[in-house]
Enzyme design. Structure first.
Site, PDB file in Angstrom:
ATOM      1  N   ASP A 179       2.829  -9.320   5.817  1.00 15.74           N
ATOM      2  CA  ASP A 179       1.954  -9.880   6.236  1.00 15.74           C
ATOM      3  C   ASP A 179       1.133  -9.022   7.319  1.00 15.74           C
ATOM      4  O   ASP A 179       1.707  -8.865   8.406  1.00 15.74           O
ATOM      5  CB  ASP A 179       2.167 -11.282   7.043  1.00 15.74           C
ATOM      6  CG  ASP A 179       0.857 -11.939   7.395  1.00 15.74           C
ATOM      7  OD1 ASP A 179      -0.037 -11.356   7.881  1.00 15.74           O
ATOM      8  OD2 ASP A 179       0.763 -13.269   7.196  1.00 15.74           O
ATOM      9  N   HIS A 180      -0.148  -8.250   6.804  1.00 20.11           N
ATOM     10  CA  HIS A 180      -0.308  -7.167   7.903  1.00 20.11           C
ATOM     11  C   HIS A 180      -0.785  -7.674   9.392  1.00 20.11           C
ATOM     12  O   HIS A 180      -0.900  -7.067  10.183  1.00 20.11           O
ATOM     13  CB  HIS A 180      -1.354  -6.135   7.250  1.00 20.11           C
ATOM     14  CG  HIS A 180      -2.932  -6.935   7.133  1.00 20.11           C
ATOM     15  ND1 HIS A 180      -3.153  -7.799   6.430  1.00 20.11           N
ATOM     16  CD2 HIS A 180      -3.843  -6.516   8.100  1.00 20.11           C
ATOM     17  CE1 HIS A 180      -4.483  -7.995   6.603  1.00 20.11           C
ATOM     18  NE2 HIS A 180      -4.905  -7.353   7.443  1.00 20.11           N
ATOM     19  N   HIS A 242      -1.815 -15.185   7.448  1.00 18.32           N
ATOM     20  CA  HIS A 242      -2.109 -14.846   8.757  1.00 18.32           C
ATOM     21  C   HIS A 242      -2.433 -15.999   9.742  1.00 18.32           C
ATOM     22  O   HIS A 242      -2.031 -15.965  10.797  1.00 18.32           O
ATOM     23  CB  HIS A 242      -3.432 -14.061   8.596  1.00 18.32           C
ATOM     24  CG  HIS A 242      -3.402 -13.074   7.565  1.00 18.32           C
ATOM     25  ND1 HIS A 242      -2.455 -12.345   7.112  1.00 18.32           N
ATOM     26  CD2 HIS A 242      -4.607 -12.737   6.577  1.00 18.32           C
ATOM     27  CE1 HIS A 242      -2.738 -11.591   6.168  1.00 18.32           C
ATOM     28  NE2 HIS A 242      -4.128 -11.605   6.023  1.00 18.32           N
TER      29      HIS A 242
HETATM   30  N1  LIG Z   1      -6.747  -3.600  -0.709  1.00 20.03           N
HETATM   31  C1  LIG Z   1      -6.543  -4.394   0.348  1.00 20.03           C
HETATM   32  O1  LIG Z   1      -7.125  -4.195   1.305  1.00 20.03           O
HETATM   33  C2  LIG Z   1      -5.554  -5.125   0.104  1.00 20.03           C
HETATM   34  C3  LIG Z   1      -4.728  -5.372  -0.936  1.00 20.03           C
HETATM   35  N2  LIG Z   1      -3.328  -6.432  -0.782  1.00 20.03           N
HETATM   36  C4  LIG Z   1      -2.781  -6.636  -2.135  1.00 20.03           C
HETATM   37  O2  LIG Z   1      -2.198  -5.168  -2.354  1.00 20.03           O
HETATM   38  C5  LIG Z   1      -2.117  -5.285  -3.718  1.00 20.03           C
HETATM   39  C6  LIG Z   1      -2.854  -4.319  -4.326  1.00 20.03           C
HETATM   40  O3  LIG Z   1      -4.231  -4.305  -3.985  1.00 20.03           O
HETATM   41  P1  LIG Z   1      -5.230  -3.108  -4.420  1.00 20.03           P
HETATM   42  O4  LIG Z   1      -4.780  -1.705  -3.924  1.00 20.03           O
HETATM   43  O5  LIG Z   1      -6.561  -3.611  -3.657  1.00 20.03           O
HETATM   44  O6  LIG Z   1      -5.304  -3.311  -5.845  1.00 20.03           O
HETATM   45  P2  LIG Z   1      -6.264  -2.232  -6.788  1.00 20.03           P
HETATM   46  O7  LIG Z   1      -6.503  -2.921  -8.118  1.00 20.03           O
HETATM   47  O8  LIG Z   1      -7.115  -1.348  -6.022  1.00 20.03           O
HETATM   48  O9  LIG Z   1      -4.894  -1.225  -7.289  1.00 20.03           O
HETATM   49  C7  LIG Z   1      -3.873  -1.604  -8.226  1.00 20.03           C
HETATM   50  C8  LIG Z   1      -3.120  -0.518  -8.501  1.00 20.03           C
HETATM   51  O10 LIG Z   1      -2.081  -0.845  -9.431  1.00 20.03           O
HETATM   52  C9  LIG Z   1      -2.092   0.058 -10.451  1.00 20.03           C
HETATM   53  N3  LIG Z   1      -1.446  -0.516 -11.737  1.00 20.03           N
HETATM   54  C10 LIG Z   1      -2.102  -1.528 -12.226  1.00 20.03           C
HETATM   55  N4  LIG Z   1      -1.515  -1.994 -13.469  1.00 20.03           N
HETATM   56  C11 LIG Z   1      -0.311  -1.061 -13.570  1.00 20.03           C
HETATM   57  C12 LIG Z   1       0.424  -1.007 -14.420  1.00 20.03           C
HETATM   58  N5  LIG Z   1       0.804  -1.595 -15.474  1.00 20.03           N
HETATM   59  N6  LIG Z   1       1.320   0.062 -14.226  1.00 20.03           N
HETATM   60  C13 LIG Z   1       1.447   0.862 -13.134  1.00 20.03           C
HETATM   61  N7  LIG Z   1       0.432   0.778 -12.263  1.00 20.03           N
HETATM   62  C14 LIG Z   1      -0.632  -0.033 -12.693  1.00 20.03           C
HETATM   63  C15 LIG Z   1      -3.501   0.681 -10.572  1.00 20.03           C
HETATM   64  O11 LIG Z   1      -3.442   1.897 -10.968  1.00 20.03           O
HETATM   65  P3  LIG Z   1      -3.813   2.265 -12.817  1.00 20.03           P
HETATM   66  O12 LIG Z   1      -5.126   1.614 -13.081  1.00 20.03           O
HETATM   67  O13 LIG Z   1      -4.016   3.696 -12.503  1.00 20.03           O
HETATM   68  O14 LIG Z   1      -2.531   2.073 -13.312  1.00 20.03           O
HETATM   69  C16 LIG Z   1      -3.693   0.628  -8.891  1.00 20.03           C
HETATM   70  O15 LIG Z   1      -3.375   1.813  -8.397  1.00 20.03           O
HETATM   71  C17 LIG Z   1      -2.423  -6.636  -4.185  1.00 20.03           C
HETATM   72  O16 LIG Z   1      -1.264  -7.275  -4.356  1.00 20.03           O
HETATM   73  C18 LIG Z   1      -3.523  -7.181  -3.040  1.00 20.03           C
HETATM   74  O17 LIG Z   1      -3.484  -8.479  -3.092  1.00 20.03           O
HETATM   75  C19 LIG Z   1      -3.364  -7.046   0.379  1.00 20.03           C
HETATM   76  C20 LIG Z   1      -3.915  -7.003   1.353  1.00 20.03           C
HETATM   77  C21 LIG Z   1      -5.131  -6.219   1.434  1.00 20.03           C
HETATM   78  O1  LIG Z   2      -5.242 -10.056   3.893  1.00 18.66           O
HETATM   79  C1  LIG Z   2      -6.616 -10.113   4.049  1.00 18.66           C
HETATM   80  O2  LIG Z   2      -6.955  -9.831   5.304  1.00 18.66           O
HETATM   81  C2  LIG Z   2      -8.534  -9.241   5.341  1.00 18.66           C
HETATM   82  C3  LIG Z   2      -8.765  -9.316   6.618  1.00 18.66           C
HETATM   83  O3  LIG Z   2      -7.850  -8.436   7.380  1.00 18.66           O
HETATM   84  P1  LIG Z   2      -8.443  -7.639   8.721  1.00 18.66           P
HETATM   85  O4  LIG Z   2      -7.160  -7.247   9.288  1.00 18.66           O
HETATM   86  O5  LIG Z   2      -9.493  -6.869   8.381  1.00 18.66           O
HETATM   87  O6  LIG Z   2      -8.882  -8.854   9.846  1.00 18.66           O
HETATM   88  C4  LIG Z   2      -9.372 -10.190   4.336  1.00 18.66           C
HETATM   89  O7  LIG Z   2     -10.622  -9.461   4.557  1.00 18.66           O
HETATM   90  C5  LIG Z   2      -8.606 -10.153   3.044  1.00 18.66           C
HETATM   91  O8  LIG Z   2      -9.626 -11.240   2.315  1.00 18.66           O
HETATM   92  C6  LIG Z   2      -7.263 -10.622   2.870  1.00 18.66           C
HETATM   93  O9  LIG Z   2      -7.070 -10.799   1.639  1.00 18.66           O
END
Ligand SMILES: NC(=O)C1=CN([C@@H]2O[C@H](COP(=O)(O)OP(=O)(O)OC[C@H]3O[C@@H](n4cnc5c(N)ncnc54)[C@H](OP(=O)(O)O)[C@@H]3O)[C@@H](O)[C@H]2O)C=CC1
Ligand SMILES: O=C1O[C@H](COP(=O)(O)O)[C@@H](O)[C@H](O)[C@H]1O
Length: 511
Positions: A179-180, A242
């Protein structure tokens, strides 16, 4: 720190780019990673090692605290990074990964330690952990830790299913649920300010505290995450994790020792003391939900939620919620915790405000000047600091009382030296310190609390309030407080609306 191989599943994704690679770089720059490590990027997309290292470099240039990359240092750092194309669902790929790992173990003397970071959609978590076992990646004498991102399930039953899958492979002590918010300096600081100050700890209870307000407001909409968000909504996206974590940090009892389990035990007791909503009526009396419609900010028109990409045009998903929460234990009985969070609000800010009760009616209160209650404010994000609002005599006046501020602006003093949340958490997981990760019983109790709200919302969507994008959300959220004789305190003691961060940074700083 011991050596290790770090596996980033989802290495081509948004989280890896914006948070994880920059975190590795900061840890490396600060000497916390040492040289006995390798990072393996994993995703389906084809990438050569060179292309992957270029991606990592760009992410550091765009998002890291340390932007200036020294060439020689960069070469050394980048040599620790390798990429392998892998489909999570293909076990053969995991055998191949095991072969690659043996080479990296040897090259970097990692001691057989492995940290698996799943920056993936949660539906893939179960398969990854099973395939790690099948592929032989856990057959070493070193430690094996699994770091997983939120959301951990969609509700209690789905979280239980996910947990059972993970537990087939990993022990609870080796699962690090992120939980960041728990990695944020000021969230961690709540504990220290509370327990290390003689003038706060004795007052930290229902005799002296009138209410606690937690605001987590965002200016952004759902951006490119409409598909995920429309299924989740603010309650699951921010509330289950959060917001409840911040309540726990504010309400927990002092732990007997500073061990991870002692601290987490105290946090869990807070969740066990939450007053569960009895039925839909109870939910509607205490929880407000809203969705943004078209609005504006700084002269720019902002679209309605239902017009965002990948959002159902008839969606009833909440982009805002506010709630009156009660912690029914000896310390907190009768003290409401008001929480609110939303997208497309006027400010990006996270603040926790403690409103103290007014002192007894006395000669000062009887004066013609209305005294404001004392406030202690934790400024969590993006500015970090602590702000204390007190009453004092206006200089030169005949006993006129005015509010004054003592403002510790951590961001102004520490600036870029404050570690990012992900940096902190990655470091902790690598050291085996689980204090600021969520234990399974926390997750389960949080879902139990939130599921009752979600169930009431499924009964009817009549209570979904609209608010213009760029506003502070539905009026009903103010009524939650005014019914109890309170009001939301303006952010950083300023008027609602624009905050002049430059002015904030110039406020008095106490050494
Ligand atoms: N982005 C953010 O700021 C935040 C994200 N999270 C959580 O982090 C996790 C990732 O989020 P995010 O980075 O935004 O997601 P993205 O959709 O940007 O990235 C998903 C990644 O998963 C890979 N992927 C998907 N399917 C497969 C597969 N079958 N095999 C291998 N790799 C796969 C994709 O690569 P490829 O398509 O090349 O396979 C890609 O690298 C989620 O659970 C999200 O809820 C939580 C808090 C904040
Ligand atoms: O986990 C999440 O947090 C962000 C907000 O994080 P912050 O560190 O920028 O305050 C939120 O935008 C996102 O929807 C949620 O998945």
């Amino acid at each position: 720190m011991s050596g290790a191989v770090y596996y980033i599943f989802g290495a081509t994704g948004d989280l890896a780019k914006r948070k994880l690679f920059p975190a590795f770089y900061s840890l490396y720059r600060e000497g916390k990673l040492g040289e006995n490590f390798a990072v393996v990027g994993l995703a389906r997309r084809p990438r050569t090692n060179e292309q992957f290292r270029d991606d990592v470099k760009h992410s550091i240039q765009d998002f890291a605290r340390y932007k200036k990359v020294d060439d020689a240092e960069w070469e050394r750092f980048a040599s620790h990074f390798e990429y392998m194309s892998l489909d999570i669902n293909n076990v053969a790929g995991f055998h191949e990964l095991n072969v690659l790992t043996a080479r990296l173990d040897d090259k970097f003397q990692t001691g057989g330690n492995r940290l698996f970071y799943l920056a993936l959609a949660p539906e893939l978590f179960g398969n990854v952990s099973l395939n790690l076992k099948e592929g032989g990646l856990l057959n070493t004498t070193g430690w094996h830790r699994l770091v997983i991102e939120k959301p951990f399930g969609y509700d209690l039953p789905s979280a239980q299913r996910l947990n059972e899958q993970l537990r087939q492979v990993f022990e609870e002590k080796d699962i690090y649920r992120i939980d960041h918010y728990l990695g944020k300096e000021m969230v961690q600081n709540i504990e220290f300010v509370r327990f290390a100050n003689a003038f706060f700890e004795p007052l930290w209870n229902n005799k002296y505290i009138a209410n606690i307000q937690i605001t987590l407001s965002e200016t952004v909409g759902v951006e490119e995450r409409g598909g995920y968000y429309d299924h989740s909504g603010a309650l699951r996206d921010m509330g289950q994790n959060h917001m409840l974590q911040m309540i726990m940090m504010m309400a927990m009892e002092p732990p007997s020792r500073l061990n991870p389990e002692d601290i987490r035990d105290e946090k869990v007791k807070v969740l066990r003391s939450l007053r569960l909503f009895e039925d839909g009526e109870d939910v509607r009396a205490n929880v407000v939900r809203g969705q943004y419609i078209e609005g504006s900010s700084k002269g720019k028109v902002l679209p309605a939620y239902r017009e965002e990409d990948n959002v159902n045009p008839q969606s009833t998903t909440e982009t805002y919620f506010a709630a009156r929460v009660h912690v029914d234990n000896f310390r907190w009985a009768g003290v409401p915790f008001y929480i609110r969070t939303g997208k497309r609000l006027p400010l990006k800010t996270t603040e926790v405000v403690v409103e103290f009760k007014n002192i007894p009616n006395n000669v000062y209160l009887a004066s013609k000047h209305q005294m404001e209650p004392n406030l202690l404010v934790f400024r969590v994000n993006p500015m970090e600091g602590i702000y204390l609002k007190m009453n004092a005599k206006q200089p030169g006046s005949e006993g006129v009382i005015v509010p004054i501020a003592m403002d510790f602006c951590q961001s102004c003093q520490i600036g870029i030296n404050t570690p990012e949340a992900y940096e902190r958490l990655l470091y902790d997981a690598a050291r085996g310190d689980s204090t600021y990760f969520t234990r399974w019983d926390e997750v389960a109790l949080a879902w139990e609390y939130v599921d009752r709200i979600a169930a009431a919302w499924r009964e009817t969507s009549q209570d979904l309030k609209q608010y213009p994008a760029g506003s502070w959300g539905p009026e009903a959220a103010s009524k939650l407080l005014s019914d109890d004789g309170f009001k939301w305190w303006p952010i950083n003691g300023q008027n609602e609306g624009e905050v002049d961060w430059d002015a904030v940074q110039k406020t008095t700083v106490l050494a």
